[in-house]
Design an enzyme around this catalytic site. Structure first.
Site, PDB file in Angstrom:
ATOM      1  CG  ASN A 111      -2.131  -0.884   0.957  1.00  0.00           C
ATOM      2  OD1 ASN A 111      -2.894  -0.615   0.038  1.00  0.00           O
ATOM      3  ND2 ASN A 111      -2.282  -1.947   1.718  1.00  0.00           N
ATOM      4  CG  ASP A 135      -0.229  -7.411   5.421  1.00  0.00           C
ATOM      5  OD1 ASP A 135       0.205  -8.393   6.049  1.00  0.00           O
ATOM      6  OD2 ASP A 135       0.205  -6.255   5.578  1.00  0.00           O
TER       7      ASP A 135
HETATM    8  O1  F6P Z   1       2.815  -5.723   5.685  1.00  0.00           O
HETATM    9  C1  F6P Z   1       3.446  -6.911   6.040  1.00  0.00           C
HETATM   10  C2  F6P Z   1       3.605  -6.987   7.525  1.00  0.00           C
HETATM   11  O2  F6P Z   1       4.280  -8.187   7.838  1.00  0.00           O
HETATM   12  C3  F6P Z   1       2.309  -6.890   8.332  1.00  0.00           C
HETATM   13  O3  F6P Z   1       1.581  -8.089   8.327  1.00  0.00           O
HETATM   14  C4  F6P Z   1       2.854  -6.493   9.676  1.00  0.00           C
HETATM   15  O4  F6P Z   1       1.875  -5.816  10.423  1.00  0.00           O
HETATM   16  C5  F6P Z   1       3.979  -5.572   9.304  1.00  0.00           C
HETATM   17  O5  F6P Z   1       4.377  -5.927   8.007  1.00  0.00           O
HETATM   18  C6  F6P Z   1       5.191  -5.629  10.184  1.00  0.00           C
HETATM   19  O6  F6P Z   1       6.022  -4.587   9.806  1.00  0.00           O
HETATM   20  P1  F6P Z   1       7.587  -4.475  10.084  1.00  0.00           P
HETATM   21  O7  F6P Z   1       8.293  -5.328   9.090  1.00  0.00           O
HETATM   22  O8  F6P Z   1       7.879  -3.037   9.841  1.00  0.00           O
HETATM   23  O9  F6P Z   1       7.801  -4.927  11.488  1.00  0.00           O
END
Ligand code: F6P
Length: 358
Positions: A111, A135
């Protein structure tokens, strides 16, 4: 008029996921070998484009990457909100696009990535987006690559947890990723036969969840599997404004959603409960064959689009057909699970509880 060969830039942005390398290969191999283009790979997402950190990619870079997880280019999260307020950073990206003499920039992301892609496109750059995220919450495409691999991993976690659940007669909570969307938890929950599935789109009542656990106990089933999305919320929480909800959540002592649901069940029952959070395993390792195929379809489709100078779009799959949708139609929109999704209906017909009042 000479036939100048095109130069394309490619970057991966946002959280990594299985299939990024397959998609890079899908774009770059035909670009190099069929269309005779020059390909520049930028490191670490939009940050690399800002810093001019790009290097030419060759056929040899594409060897052996189809099955490999992560991204050979590296990635980073560059907040669109912050970027939008930093015209100098946007200008740095435009300057480097021009410096590398790009005819098109291909961005692989979710997104946030597509919001920035749309902004760059509005600034006059030729941009093509490829939809990736575990997601599956990207508007304009039925599926993103990375999602099916994550469903496989999350399902295998649920499968494995069944044996301990059964041996010990426990309630096992498995917290799954997905950000504000319940796709991953819904698919893995259904595939793994979870007894309770809690997703953000269907706010739950903890009393209904407990009722379901008692129902199973009364049927002689000594264990239950509860799949909880990291963004799940109660019906009362769903009534809060996003600011109130954020403040409320940060005031709670739980490390994450699975533990919160465990505490809510514990407060009103005597079930023995354990929580499992597979976390980044859901984004790790080899892409599933489905994702390799999907990422390859998306990548090669993008290469063909570039060859006919068809820009300003995100490649997508709709009702099993490859297509492309204008970035302006994708940017800033989320694809959440609709309440009447066929899998929710299937779950209800199988007596799966979504924690909802009857
Ligand atoms: O968008 C993918 C994702 O794994 C989500 O499911 C999760 O909320 C987020 O990224 C975690 O983000 P980061 O990698 O910044 O910890």
């Amino acid at each position: 008029m000479g036939d100048k060969k095109k130069t394309i830039g490619i970057l991966t942005s946002g959280g990594d996921c299985p299939g990024l390398n397959a998609a890079i290969r899908g774009v770059a191999k035909p670009a190099l070998e069929i269309f005779g283009m020059k390909v520049i790979g930028f490191s670490n997402g939009y940050r690399g484009l800002m810093d001019g950190d790009g290097r030419e990619l060759f056929q040899s870079d594409m060897s052996g990457i189809l099955t490999v997880g992560g991204t050979i280019l590296g990635t980073s999260r560059e907040s669109f909100k912050k970027l939008r307020k930093s015209p100098e950073k946007v200008q740095m990206m435009i300057d480097n696009y021009n410096k590398f003499e790009l005819d098109c920039l291909v961005v692989l992301g979710g997104n946030g990535t597509h919001k920035t892609a749309n902004m760059l496109s509005q600034q006059g750059l030729n941009v093509i987006g490829l939809p990736k995220t575990i997601d599956n919450d990207l508007y304009g495409t039925d599926f993103t690559f990375g999602f099916h691999s994550a469903v496989d991993i999350a399902t295998s976690v649920i499968d494995r947890i069944h044996s301990t659940a059964q041996s010990h007669g426990r309630v096992m909570i498995i917290e799954l990723m997905g950000h504000d969307a319940g796709w991953l938890t819904l698919y893995a929950g259904i595939a793994g036969g979870a007894d309770v599935i809690l997703i953000p789109e269907l706010p739950y009542s903890i009393d209904r969840v407990i009722e379901k656990l008692h129902e199973r106990e009364n049927e002689g089933k000594k264990f239950s599997i509860v799949a909880v999305a990291e963004g799940a919320m109660t019906m009362d929480e769903a009534k809060m404004s996003s600011r109130e909800y954020k403040d409320y959540m940060s005031s709670l002592p739980y490390p994450s959603m699975g533990y919160k649901v465990a505490a809510e069940i514990s407060a009103k029952s005597s079930f023995e409960i354990r929580v499992t959070v597979p976390g980044y395993q859901q984004r790790g390792g080899q892409p599933s064959p489905y994702d390799r195929v999907l990422a390859t379809k998306f990548g090669t489709y993008a290469a063909e689009m570039i060859s006919r100078s068809d820009y300003g779009k995100m490649v997508s799959i709709s009702e099993n057909k490859l297509t492309a949708i204008p970035l302006s139609k994708v940017a800033g929109k989320l694809k959440l699970v609709p309440a009447d999704h066929r899998l929710i209906n299937a779950g209800r017909l199988l007596h799966t509880s979504f924690g909802q009042p009857r």
